[in-house]
Each structure stands twice: as C-alpha cells, then as structure tokens.
Scaffold this motif. Structure first.
Motif, PDB file in Angstrom:
ATOM      1  N   GLU A  73       0.832  -1.208   0.000  1.00 26.53           N
ATOM      2  CA  GLU A  73       0.000   0.000   0.000  1.00 26.53           C
ATOM      3  C   GLU A  73       0.866   1.257   0.000  1.00 26.53           C
ATOM      4  O   GLU A  73       0.579   2.223  -0.705  1.00 26.53           O
ATOM      5  N   TYR A  74       1.944   1.228   0.778  1.00 26.78           N
ATOM      6  CA  TYR A  74       2.848   2.379   0.831  1.00 26.78           C
ATOM      7  C   TYR A  74       3.451   2.646  -0.549  1.00 26.78           C
ATOM      8  O   TYR A  74       3.461   3.784  -1.021  1.00 26.78           O
ATOM      9  N   VAL A  75       3.960   1.602  -1.196  1.00 23.97           N
ATOM     10  CA  VAL A  75       4.601   1.759  -2.505  1.00 23.97           C
ATOM     11  C   VAL A  75       3.582   2.204  -3.549  1.00 23.97           C
ATOM     12  O   VAL A  75       3.861   3.076  -4.373  1.00 23.97           O
ATOM     13  N   LEU A  76       2.381   1.620  -3.523  1.00 29.74           N
ATOM     14  CA  LEU A  76       1.353   2.015  -4.487  1.00 29.74           C
ATOM     15  C   LEU A  76       0.950   3.483  -4.303  1.00 29.74           C
ATOM     16  O   LEU A  76       0.676   4.181  -5.274  1.00 29.74           O
ATOM     17  N   ARG A 134     -12.099  -4.044 -14.021  1.00 29.73           N
ATOM     18  CA  ARG A 134     -11.370  -4.157 -12.758  1.00 29.73           C
ATOM     19  C   ARG A 134     -10.126  -3.264 -12.785  1.00 29.73           C
ATOM     20  O   ARG A 134      -9.826  -2.559 -11.834  1.00 29.73           O
ATOM     21  N   LEU A 135      -9.417  -3.269 -13.916  1.00 25.23           N
ATOM     22  CA  LEU A 135      -8.187  -2.481 -14.026  1.00 25.23           C
ATOM     23  C   LEU A 135      -8.438  -0.979 -13.971  1.00 25.23           C
ATOM     24  O   LEU A 135      -7.538  -0.217 -13.640  1.00 25.23           O
ATOM     25  N   CYS A 136      -9.640  -0.556 -14.311  1.00 25.16           N
ATOM     26  CA  CYS A 136      -9.954   0.879 -14.328  1.00 25.16           C
ATOM     27  C   CYS A 136     -10.405   1.406 -12.972  1.00 25.16           C
ATOM     28  O   CYS A 136     -10.619   2.601 -12.822  1.00 25.16           O
ATOM     29  N   GLN A 137     -10.537   0.548 -11.987  1.00 30.03           N
ATOM     30  CA  GLN A 137     -10.885   1.030 -10.656  1.00 30.03           C
ATOM     31  C   GLN A 137      -9.694   1.810 -10.100  1.00 30.03           C
ATOM     32  O   GLN A 137      -8.538   1.403 -10.275  1.00 30.03           O
ATOM     33  N   PRO A 138      -9.960   2.941  -9.457  1.00 31.90           N
ATOM     34  CA  PRO A 138      -8.860   3.808  -8.998  1.00 31.90           C
ATOM     35  C   PRO A 138      -7.780   3.091  -8.182  1.00 31.90           C
ATOM     36  O   PRO A 138      -6.595   3.342  -8.384  1.00 31.90           O
ATOM     37  N   LEU A 139      -8.175   2.191  -7.292  1.00 29.71           N
ATOM     38  CA  LEU A 139      -7.162   1.494  -6.499  1.00 29.71           C
ATOM     39  C   LEU A 139      -6.296   0.594  -7.370  1.00 29.71           C
ATOM     40  O   LEU A 139      -5.113   0.412  -7.098  1.00 29.71           O
ATOM     41  N   GLU A 140      -6.868   0.031  -8.418  1.00 32.81           N
ATOM     42  CA  GLU A 140      -6.101  -0.838  -9.308  1.00 32.81           C
ATOM     43  C   GLU A 140      -5.200  -0.023 -10.240  1.00 32.81           C
ATOM     44  O   GLU A 140      -4.124  -0.482 -10.618  1.00 32.81           O
ATOM     45  N   GLN A 141      -5.627   1.177 -10.599  1.00 34.04           N
ATOM     46  CA  GLN A 141      -4.825   1.984 -11.515  1.00 34.04           C
ATOM     47  C   GLN A 141      -3.483   2.379 -10.910  1.00 34.04           C
ATOM     48  O   GLN A 141      -2.533   2.653 -11.637  1.00 34.04           O
ATOM     49  N   ARG A 142      -3.392   2.353  -9.598  1.00 30.71           N
ATOM     50  CA  ARG A 142      -2.115   2.666  -8.951  1.00 30.71           C
ATOM     51  C   ARG A 142      -1.019   1.704  -9.411  1.00 30.71           C
ATOM     52  O   ARG A 142       0.140   2.079  -9.523  1.00 30.71           O
ATOM     53  N   GLN A 143      -1.403   0.457  -9.679  1.00 32.50           N
ATOM     54  CA  GLN A 143      -0.375  -0.503 -10.080  1.00 32.50           C
ATOM     55  C   GLN A 143       0.204  -0.172 -11.450  1.00 32.50           C
ATOM     56  O   GLN A 143       1.355  -0.499 -11.729  1.00 32.50           O
TER      57      GLN A 143
END
Length: 197
Positions: free
Chosen positions: A28-31, A102-111
């Motif tokens: 979470e920190y790195v993302l 799924r990839l377009c969800q904001p939390l996933e876009q961090r990756q």
C-alpha cells in the motif's frame, strides 16, 4: 519424547506471521508513494515498525520492491479469479471487458503508475521483475481467459500477449489524457480481434 523438538518458539512464530502483514502495508505504501524516494526506513516508519524489523524480513530495498510487485500481482489475481469465472457470456471479448473494468478502478490503476515507474528504473532488466510483470500475466490471461476455447498453446500465448499490451497501452493513454470515452472506444474496436477467437 524429545520436548525440544516439539517446543514452538513464540518469537519464531511471530516472525513468520509478521511478513504477510508487513508486505500488505509495504504494498500500500509503494502504491501510494511510488519509488522515487523509497527507502526501508521510510516504509518502516509508515508501518510503525523499526528499520531492523523490516530488514529481518526484506534484506534490501530491491528485495522489498520485488516482493511488493509479486504481492500486488497475486492479490489482483485472487480478486479477479471470481469475476472471470462469473463473467457474463463466455467470449474472450466479454472476459477482457471484465478484466478491463477491474483495471480501471482507482485502487487498481495505482499498479500501472508503479509499473511505468519500474520500467524506467533498473528493475526492467531483472529476471524476477520480468517474470512477475510479463510471463506470469501472459500465463494468467492465456490460462484463465483464452484457453477456454479451442486454441493451441502458442495461439493462446500470442493473444494473451496482445491483450496485456493492449491493457497496458490503453492504461498509459488514460493516465496521461484522462479521456476515458476515447480509450474505451479504442478498447471496443480492439476487442473485435478477440471476438474472432
């Protein structure tokens, strides 16, 4: 009976159980913060542990980064598996849309931000990085999405590679422009290739 062999050292158990918790927090920190100013001391401080504690689990910053990358991938796969199995319709295009959503969800876009940052750094030539960011994803897509139909292994791998490149390229475009309507129109146009398979 040897009591020493049956005795469980509490410190050893705590140590073994601590790594997944630290890895969750470090991911979470790195993302959230990226790699530009990443240090084990900063991660330790953010997680509320000592630098020494983090070093016991990850011998270097590079080891931590590679563990985080694999952790993110495994977590994404775990979340996505159920969605793929329950996706409407059985076509590859329908499943690709499920993955894209799924990839377009904001939390996933961090990756994706992290991926693009990693590619610009020395991790790009690291075999563990290549395995985690390319080969394992191609395998996942080929196995869970493309092999569902009548496809040979090489054809499935080629289509999986194309889909992975499509997702990553469109995510880069979306991050730079924010033009979701145009990007999703491009995705729909591209999925015609997958509907033929």
């Amino acid at each position: 009976m040897d009591t020493e062999s049956t005795h469980i050292d509490g410190r050893t158990v705590r140590f073994q159980n601590r790594r997944p918790e630290l890895l969750d927090g470090a991911a979470e920190y790195v993302l959230d913060n990226g790699l530009a100013e990443l240090s084990l001391r900063r991660v330790a401080e953010a997680l509320g542990v000592t630098h020494a504690t983090l070093l016991r689990h990850f011998s270097s910053k590079d080891e931590l980064v590679l563990a985080v990358i694999e952790h993110i991938r495994a977590d994404f796969v775990r979340q996505l598996s159920g969605e793929i199995e329950h996706a409407p319709g059985g076509s590859v295009a329908a499943l690709a849309k499920t993955v894209w959503a799924r990839l377009c969800q904001p939390l996933e876009q961090r990756q994706f931000r992290l991926l693009f940052e990693l590619v610009g750094r020395r991790y790009a030539g690291d075999s563990a990085f290549v395995e985690s960011m390319i080969r394992s994803w191609v395998e996942l897509i080929a196995d869970r999405i493309l092999v569902a139909g009548d496809r040979s292994g090489p054809e499935a791998a080629a289509l999986a590679t194309l889909m992975l490149a499509l997702f990553r390229g469109l995510q880069l475009d979306l991050m730079l422009t924010g033009d979701r309507e145009r990007v999703e129109a491009a995705l729909d146009a591209s999925l015609i290739v997958f509907e033929r398979h």
